[in-house]
Design a protein around this motif. Structure first.
Motif, PDB file in Angstrom:
ATOM      1  N   GLU A   1     -36.962   2.570 -97.745  1.00  0.00           N
ATOM      2  CA  GLU A   1     -37.477   3.888 -98.128  1.00  0.00           C
ATOM      3  C   GLU A   1     -37.914   4.685 -96.895  1.00  0.00           C
ATOM      4  O   GLU A   1     -37.669   5.893 -96.808  1.00  0.00           O
ATOM      5  N   ALA A   2     -38.534   4.022 -95.922  1.00  0.00           N
ATOM      6  CA  ALA A   2     -38.943   4.694 -94.686  1.00  0.00           C
ATOM      7  C   ALA A   2     -37.719   5.202 -93.923  1.00  0.00           C
ATOM      8  O   ALA A   2     -37.726   6.326 -93.394  1.00  0.00           O
ATOM      9  N   LEU A   3     -36.654   4.397 -93.860  1.00  0.00           N
ATOM     10  CA  LEU A   3     -35.410   4.851 -93.228  1.00  0.00           C
ATOM     11  C   LEU A   3     -34.843   6.059 -93.955  1.00  0.00           C
ATOM     12  O   LEU A   3     -34.386   7.018 -93.328  1.00  0.00           O
ATOM     13  N   HIS A   4     -34.875   6.001 -95.262  1.00  0.00           N
ATOM     14  CA  HIS A   4     -34.358   7.106 -96.076  1.00  0.00           C
ATOM     15  C   HIS A   4     -35.098   8.412 -95.751  1.00  0.00           C
ATOM     16  O   HIS A   4     -34.467   9.447 -95.518  1.00  0.00           O
ATOM     17  N   HIS A   5     -36.419   8.355 -95.688  1.00  0.00           N
ATOM     18  CA  HIS A   5     -37.215   9.566 -95.465  1.00  0.00           C
ATOM     19  C   HIS A   5     -37.218  10.009 -94.008  1.00  0.00           C
ATOM     20  O   HIS A   5     -37.119  11.209 -93.731  1.00  0.00           O
ATOM     21  N   GLN A   6     -37.352   9.077 -93.066  1.00  0.00           N
ATOM     22  CA  GLN A   6     -37.530   9.453 -91.666  1.00  0.00           C
ATOM     23  C   GLN A   6     -36.216   9.694 -90.925  1.00  0.00           C
ATOM     24  O   GLN A   6     -36.157  10.510 -90.021  1.00  0.00           O
ATOM     25  N   VAL A   7     -35.155   8.981 -91.294  1.00  0.00           N
ATOM     26  CA  VAL A   7     -33.882   9.119 -90.593  1.00  0.00           C
ATOM     27  C   VAL A   7     -32.916   9.993 -91.395  1.00  0.00           C
ATOM     28  O   VAL A   7     -32.036  10.632 -90.828  1.00  0.00           O
ATOM     29  N   GLY A   8     -33.083   9.994 -92.702  1.00  0.00           N
ATOM     30  CA  GLY A   8     -32.230  10.823 -93.535  1.00  0.00           C
ATOM     31  C   GLY A   8     -31.011  10.104 -94.074  1.00  0.00           C
ATOM     32  O   GLY A   8     -30.097  10.735 -94.612  1.00  0.00           O
ATOM     33  N   LEU A   9     -30.976   8.773 -93.942  1.00  0.00           N
ATOM     34  CA  LEU A   9     -29.879   8.012 -94.531  1.00  0.00           C
ATOM     35  C   LEU A   9     -30.028   8.014 -96.046  1.00  0.00           C
ATOM     36  O   LEU A   9     -31.133   8.167 -96.574  1.00  0.00           O
ATOM     37  N   SER A  10     -28.911   7.819 -96.742  1.00  0.00           N
ATOM     38  CA  SER A  10     -29.006   7.693 -98.194  1.00  0.00           C
ATOM     39  C   SER A  10     -29.769   6.415 -98.516  1.00  0.00           C
ATOM     40  O   SER A  10     -29.869   5.517 -97.670  1.00  0.00           O
ATOM     41  N   ARG A  11     -30.269   6.315 -99.727  1.00  0.00           N
ATOM     42  CA  ARG A  11     -31.006   5.107-100.110  1.00  0.00           C
ATOM     43  C   ARG A  11     -30.110   3.875-100.018  1.00  0.00           C
ATOM     44  O   ARG A  11     -30.532   2.813 -99.575  1.00  0.00           O
ATOM     45  N   ALA A  12     -28.863   4.012-100.430  1.00  0.00           N
ATOM     46  CA  ALA A  12     -27.922   2.882-100.387  1.00  0.00           C
ATOM     47  C   ALA A  12     -27.656   2.456 -98.942  1.00  0.00           C
ATOM     48  O   ALA A  12     -27.682   1.263 -98.623  1.00  0.00           O
ATOM     49  N   ASP A  13     -27.404   3.435 -98.064  1.00  0.00           N
ATOM     50  CA  ASP A  13     -27.130   3.112 -96.662  1.00  0.00           C
ATOM     51  C   ASP A  13     -28.349   2.518 -95.965  1.00  0.00           C
ATOM     52  O   ASP A  13     -28.226   1.596 -95.163  1.00  0.00           O
ATOM     53  N   SER A  14     -29.529   3.036 -96.257  1.00  0.00           N
ATOM     54  CA  SER A  14     -30.727   2.497 -95.618  1.00  0.00           C
ATOM     55  C   SER A  14     -30.999   1.079 -96.102  1.00  0.00           C
ATOM     56  O   SER A  14     -31.406   0.218 -95.320  1.00  0.00           O
ATOM     57  N   GLY A  15     -30.729   0.806 -97.374  1.00  0.00           N
ATOM     58  CA  GLY A  15     -30.881  -0.554 -97.894  1.00  0.00           C
ATOM     59  C   GLY A  15     -29.910  -1.515 -97.226  1.00  0.00           C
ATOM     60  O   GLY A  15     -30.270  -2.633 -96.851  1.00  0.00           O
ATOM     61  N   LYS A  16     -28.650  -1.070 -97.060  1.00  0.00           N
ATOM     62  CA  LYS A  16     -27.645  -1.901 -96.387  1.00  0.00           C
ATOM     63  C   LYS A  16     -28.030  -2.169 -94.937  1.00  0.00           C
ATOM     64  O   LYS A  16     -27.842  -3.278 -94.437  1.00  0.00           O
ATOM     65  N   LEU A  17     -28.554  -1.148 -94.250  1.00  0.00           N
ATOM     66  CA  LEU A  17     -28.946  -1.301 -92.855  1.00  0.00           C
ATOM     67  C   LEU A  17     -30.067  -2.325 -92.703  1.00  0.00           C
ATOM     68  O   LEU A  17     -30.011  -3.194 -91.831  1.00  0.00           O
ATOM     69  N   VAL A  18     -31.074  -2.250 -93.561  1.00  0.00           N
ATOM     70  CA  VAL A  18     -32.171  -3.221 -93.521  1.00  0.00           C
ATOM     71  C   VAL A  18     -31.625  -4.628 -93.743  1.00  0.00           C
ATOM     72  O   VAL A  18     -31.969  -5.569 -93.017  1.00  0.00           O
ATOM     73  N   GLU A  19     -30.757  -4.794 -94.731  1.00  0.00           N
ATOM     74  CA  GLU A  19     -30.175  -6.107 -95.015  1.00  0.00           C
ATOM     75  C   GLU A  19     -29.345  -6.617 -93.841  1.00  0.00           C
ATOM     76  O   GLU A  19     -29.393  -7.803 -93.510  1.00  0.00           O
ATOM     77  N   GLN A  20     -28.571  -5.736 -93.198  1.00  0.00           N
ATOM     78  CA  GLN A  20     -27.755  -6.141 -92.059  1.00  0.00           C
ATOM     79  C   GLN A  20     -28.619  -6.597 -90.879  1.00  0.00           C
ATOM     80  O   GLN A  20     -28.299  -7.583 -90.219  1.00  0.00           O
ATOM     81  N   ILE A  21     -29.693  -5.886 -90.622  1.00  0.00           N
ATOM     82  CA  ILE A  21     -30.592  -6.265 -89.530  1.00  0.00           C
ATOM     83  C   ILE A  21     -31.215  -7.625 -89.812  1.00  0.00           C
ATOM     84  O   ILE A  21     -31.235  -8.510 -88.947  1.00  0.00           O
ATOM     85  N   LEU A  22     -31.734  -7.810 -91.017  1.00  0.00           N
ATOM     86  CA  LEU A  22     -32.360  -9.086 -91.364  1.00  0.00           C
ATOM     87  C   LEU A  22     -31.347 -10.227 -91.340  1.00  0.00           C
ATOM     88  O   LEU A  22     -31.655 -11.331 -90.880  1.00  0.00           O
ATOM     89  N   GLU A  23     -30.132  -9.973 -91.799  1.00  0.00           N
ATOM     90  CA  GLU A  23     -29.081 -10.990 -91.778  1.00  0.00           C
ATOM     91  C   GLU A  23     -28.733 -11.380 -90.345  1.00  0.00           C
ATOM     92  O   GLU A  23     -28.560 -12.559 -90.036  1.00  0.00           O
ATOM     93  N   HIS A  24     -28.654 -10.390 -89.468  1.00  0.00           N
ATOM     94  CA  HIS A  24     -28.348 -10.658 -88.060  1.00  0.00           C
ATOM     95  C   HIS A  24     -29.455 -11.502 -87.417  1.00  0.00           C
ATOM     96  O   HIS A  24     -29.179 -12.440 -86.662  1.00  0.00           O
ATOM     97  N   MET A  25     -30.699 -11.185 -87.736  1.00  0.00           N
ATOM     98  CA  MET A  25     -31.830 -11.958 -87.210  1.00  0.00           C
ATOM     99  C   MET A  25     -31.781 -13.397 -87.731  1.00  0.00           C
ATOM    100  O   MET A  25     -31.953 -14.348 -86.961  1.00  0.00           O
ATOM    101  N   CYS A  26     -31.547 -13.567 -89.024  1.00  0.00           N
ATOM    102  CA  CYS A  26     -31.484 -14.909 -89.624  1.00  0.00           C
ATOM    103  C   CYS A  26     -30.354 -15.727 -89.025  1.00  0.00           C
ATOM    104  O   CYS A  26     -30.514 -16.923 -88.757  1.00  0.00           O
ATOM    105  N   GLU A  27     -29.217 -15.090 -88.806  1.00  0.00           N
ATOM    106  CA  GLU A  27     -28.070 -15.784 -88.229  1.00  0.00           C
ATOM    107  C   GLU A  27     -28.383 -16.265 -86.808  1.00  0.00           C
ATOM    108  O   GLU A  27     -28.071 -17.397 -86.446  1.00  0.00           O
ATOM    109  N   ALA A  28     -29.001 -15.398 -86.008  1.00  0.00           N
ATOM    110  CA  ALA A  28     -29.363 -15.770 -84.639  1.00  0.00           C
ATOM    111  C   ALA A  28     -30.345 -16.938 -84.647  1.00  0.00           C
ATOM    112  O   ALA A  28     -30.185 -17.901 -83.885  1.00  0.00           O
ATOM    113  N   LEU A  29     -31.348 -16.886 -85.510  1.00  0.00           N
ATOM    114  CA  LEU A  29     -32.343 -17.954 -85.586  1.00  0.00           C
ATOM    115  C   LEU A  29     -31.705 -19.257 -86.058  1.00  0.00           C
ATOM    116  O   LEU A  29     -32.012 -20.329 -85.534  1.00  0.00           O
ATOM    117  N   SER A  30     -30.801 -19.182 -87.023  1.00  0.00           N
ATOM    118  CA  SER A  30     -30.158 -20.400 -87.515  1.00  0.00           C
ATOM    119  C   SER A  30     -29.231 -21.007 -86.457  1.00  0.00           C
ATOM    120  O   SER A  30     -28.937 -22.198 -86.503  1.00  0.00           O
TER     121      SER A  30
END
Length: 98
Positions: free
Chosen positions: A13-42
Motif C-alpha cells: 500500500e505504501a508503494l502504491h501511494h508513494q511511488v504510484g504503482l498499481s496495487r497489483a504491481d506494488s504487491g508483486k514487487l514486494v513479493e519479488q523482493i521478499l522472494e529474492h531475500m529468502c532465496e539468497a538466505l537459503s
C-alpha cells in the motif's frame, strides 16, 4: 498501516501511494523482493540493506540444554539460525523516535 505490526499489505500500500504503482504491481514487487531475500538466505548468503540492517546466518553448535521444570539435561542439535543486526542509521532513527 496498522499499529504494532508492519505487514506485506502495508508495504504494498505504501508503494502504491508513494511511488504510484498499481496495487497489483506494488504487491508483486514486494513479493519479488521478499522472494529474492529468502532465496539468497537459503543459499547461505547474508542480506545487507544499506541504512536498514543485515540479515546474517549463523551456525550454532550442539550444546546441552536443561529442562527448567525437571532439571533433565537434553542435547540440543546443531542448527542454523537467522539473526538481524540493525544498521547504525536505523538505531539512531529508533532512538530519535522513542
Amino acid at each position: 498501516m496498522t499499529a504494532g505490526t508492519l505487514t506485506r499489505a502495508d508495504l504494498s500500500e505504501a508503494l502504491h501511494h508513494q511511488v504510484g504503482l498499481s496495487r497489483a504491481d506494488s504487491g508483486k514487487l514486494v513479493e519479488q523482493i521478499l522472494e529474492h531475500m529468502c532465496e539468497a538466505l537459503s543459499n547461505g548468503e547474508n542480506v545487507k540493506i544499506s541504512g536498514f540492517g543485515t540479515f546474517v546466518l549463523r551456525d550454532k553448535g550442539e550444546r546441552v540444554g536443561r529442562n527448567p521444570k525437571t532439571g533433565v539435561e537434553v542435547p540440543i542439535a546443531p542448527r542454523r539460525v537467522l539473526t538481524f543486526r540493525a544498521s547504525q542509521m536505523m538505531r539512531d532513527r529508533i532512538v530519535e523516535a522513542g
